[in-house]
Motif scaffolding. Structure first.
Motif, PDB file in Angstrom:
ATOM      1  N   LYS A  87       0.845  -1.181   0.000  1.00 24.86           N
ATOM      2  CA  LYS A  87       0.000   0.000   0.000  1.00 24.86           C
ATOM      3  C   LYS A  87       0.884   1.235   0.000  1.00 24.86           C
ATOM      4  N   ARG A  88       0.628   2.136  -0.900  1.00 24.08           N
ATOM      5  CA  ARG A  88       1.415   3.360  -1.012  1.00 24.08           C
ATOM      6  C   ARG A  88       0.923   4.381   0.001  1.00 24.08           C
ATOM      7  N   HIS A  89       1.852   5.022   0.658  1.00 24.16           N
ATOM      8  CA  HIS A  89       1.538   6.111   1.568  1.00 24.16           C
ATOM      9  C   HIS A  89       1.737   7.415   0.815  1.00 24.16           C
ATOM     10  N   ALA A  90       1.163   8.455   1.331  1.00 25.39           N
ATOM     11  CA  ALA A  90       1.361   9.761   0.708  1.00 25.39           C
ATOM     12  C   ALA A  90       2.843  10.101   0.722  1.00 25.39           C
ATOM     13  N   SER A  91       3.288  10.760  -0.310  1.00 25.21           N
ATOM     14  CA  SER A  91       4.689  11.146  -0.410  1.00 25.21           C
ATOM     15  C   SER A  91       5.084  11.985   0.793  1.00 25.21           C
ATOM     16  N   PRO A  92       6.258  11.702   1.376  1.00 25.35           N
ATOM     17  CA  PRO A  92       6.681  12.465   2.543  1.00 25.35           C
ATOM     18  C   PRO A  92       7.239  13.839   2.194  1.00 25.35           C
ATOM     19  N   VAL A  93       7.311  14.164   0.924  1.00 23.70           N
ATOM     20  CA  VAL A  93       7.952  15.404   0.492  1.00 23.70           C
ATOM     21  C   VAL A  93       7.048  16.595   0.788  1.00 23.70           C
ATOM     22  N   ARG A  94       7.606  17.586   1.464  1.00 26.27           N
ATOM     23  CA  ARG A  94       6.848  18.786   1.827  1.00 26.27           C
ATOM     24  C   ARG A  94       6.930  19.827   0.720  1.00 26.27           C
ATOM     25  N   SER A  95       6.055  20.790   0.796  1.00 26.08           N
ATOM     26  CA  SER A  95       5.963  21.789  -0.277  1.00 26.08           C
ATOM     27  C   SER A  95       7.218  22.642  -0.427  1.00 26.08           C
ATOM     28  N   GLY A  96       7.983  22.874   0.627  1.00 22.71           N
ATOM     29  CA  GLY A  96       9.169  23.712   0.534  1.00 22.71           C
ATOM     30  C   GLY A  96      10.422  22.976   0.099  1.00 22.71           C
ATOM     31  N   THR A  97      10.291  21.695  -0.243  1.00 24.91           N
ATOM     32  CA  THR A  97      11.430  20.872  -0.615  1.00 24.91           C
ATOM     33  C   THR A  97      11.947  21.259  -1.997  1.00 24.91           C
ATOM     34  N   LEU A  98      13.268  21.206  -2.187  1.00 21.67           N
ATOM     35  CA  LEU A  98      13.881  21.509  -3.483  1.00 21.67           C
ATOM     36  C   LEU A  98      13.258  20.674  -4.594  1.00 21.67           C
ATOM     37  N   SER A  99      13.129  21.265  -5.773  1.00 25.04           N
ATOM     38  CA  SER A  99      12.493  20.563  -6.894  1.00 25.04           C
ATOM     39  C   SER A  99      13.263  19.301  -7.290  1.00 25.04           C
ATOM     40  N   LEU A 100      14.589  19.329  -7.234  1.00 22.48           N
ATOM     41  CA  LEU A 100      15.363  18.119  -7.555  1.00 22.48           C
ATOM     42  C   LEU A 100      15.083  17.001  -6.567  1.00 22.48           C
ATOM     43  N   VAL A 101      14.906  17.352  -5.308  1.00 22.76           N
ATOM     44  CA  VAL A 101      14.604  16.342  -4.288  1.00 22.76           C
ATOM     45  C   VAL A 101      13.204  15.784  -4.508  1.00 22.76           C
ATOM     46  N   ARG A 102      12.248  16.647  -4.847  1.00 24.01           N
ATOM     47  CA  ARG A 102      10.897  16.166  -5.166  1.00 24.01           C
ATOM     48  C   ARG A 102      10.944  15.210  -6.350  1.00 24.01           C
ATOM     49  N   GLU A 103      11.714  15.560  -7.370  1.00 19.72           N
ATOM     50  CA  GLU A 103      11.849  14.698  -8.543  1.00 19.72           C
ATOM     51  C   GLU A 103      12.510  13.368  -8.175  1.00 19.72           C
ATOM     52  N   PHE A 104      13.517  13.424  -7.301  1.00 21.82           N
ATOM     53  CA  PHE A 104      14.190  12.220  -6.827  1.00 21.82           C
ATOM     54  C   PHE A 104      13.199  11.273  -6.153  1.00 21.82           C
ATOM     55  N   PHE A 105      12.387  11.788  -5.225  1.00 20.44           N
ATOM     56  CA  PHE A 105      11.426  10.936  -4.526  1.00 20.44           C
ATOM     57  C   PHE A 105      10.362  10.405  -5.473  1.00 20.44           C
ATOM     58  N   ASN A 106       9.953  11.184  -6.460  1.00 20.47           N
ATOM     59  CA  ASN A 106       9.013  10.697  -7.460  1.00 20.47           C
ATOM     60  C   ASN A 106       9.632   9.528  -8.229  1.00 20.47           C
ATOM     61  N   LEU A 107      10.891   9.665  -8.579  1.00 21.79           N
ATOM     62  CA  LEU A 107      11.617   8.605  -9.276  1.00 21.79           C
ATOM     63  C   LEU A 107      11.685   7.340  -8.426  1.00 21.79           C
ATOM     64  N   VAL A 108      12.041   7.505  -7.175  1.00 26.18           N
ATOM     65  CA  VAL A 108      12.166   6.358  -6.262  1.00 26.18           C
ATOM     66  C   VAL A 108      10.818   5.668  -6.081  1.00 26.18           C
ATOM     67  N   GLU A 109       9.772   6.449  -5.831  1.00 22.70           N
ATOM     68  CA  GLU A 109       8.462   5.887  -5.514  1.00 22.70           C
ATOM     69  C   GLU A 109       7.700   5.371  -6.728  1.00 22.70           C
ATOM     70  N   ASN A 110       7.744   6.106  -7.835  1.00 17.31           N
ATOM     71  CA  ASN A 110       6.861   5.791  -8.953  1.00 17.31           C
ATOM     72  C   ASN A 110       7.526   5.143 -10.161  1.00 17.31           C
ATOM     73  N   VAL A 111       8.815   5.289 -10.297  1.00 21.86           N
ATOM     74  CA  VAL A 111       9.502   4.720 -11.462  1.00 21.86           C
ATOM     75  C   VAL A 111      10.291   3.483 -11.062  1.00 21.86           C
ATOM     76  N   GLU A 112      11.152   3.636 -10.077  1.00 25.93           N
ATOM     77  CA  GLU A 112      12.024   2.530  -9.671  1.00 25.93           C
ATOM     78  C   GLU A 112      11.383   1.606  -8.638  1.00 25.93           C
ATOM     79  N   CYS A 113      10.364   2.082  -7.924  1.00 29.61           N
ATOM     80  CA  CYS A 113       9.665   1.287  -6.901  1.00 29.61           C
ATOM     81  C   CYS A 113      10.639   0.650  -5.911  1.00 29.61           C
TER      82      CYS A 113
END
Length: 86
Positions: A10-36
């Motif tokens: 079960k996927r939890h909501a992304s832990p990334v907060r709104s003030g997080t750097l865009s590269l870090v947001r992209e990194f977590f998206n990659l980890v969670e949604n592409v590489e699993c």
């Protein structure tokens, strides 16, 4: 290189907060949604504690070395690319 992939969990909501750097947001998206890949497995492969990338979601941004090490563990690299004229 083998990571445990967890698409069945079960996927939890992304832990990334709104003030997080865009590269870090992209990194977590990659980890969670592409590489699993789990953050625990990724941090272990990169040679860091699990808490290291988790801290990036809050007030503390990553060091360049730590960020690059995590990307490399996923099979990616960080590059500087000149912007196109817009």
């Amino acid at each position: 290189m083998s990571f445990s992939r967890t698409p069945h969990r079960k996927r939890h909501a992304s832990p990334v907060r709104s003030g997080t750097l865009s590269l870090v947001r992209e990194f977590f998206n990659l980890v969670e949604n592409v590489e699993c890949v789990s953050i625990t497995d990724l941090a272990d492969r990169a040679g860091y504690a699990r808490a290291t990338p988790i801290r990036w979601t809050g007030r503390h941004g990553p060091t360049l070395k730590a960020f690059e090490d995590h990307l490399n563990a996923l099979g990616y690299e960080l590059k500087i690319v000149k912007r196109e004229n817009t």
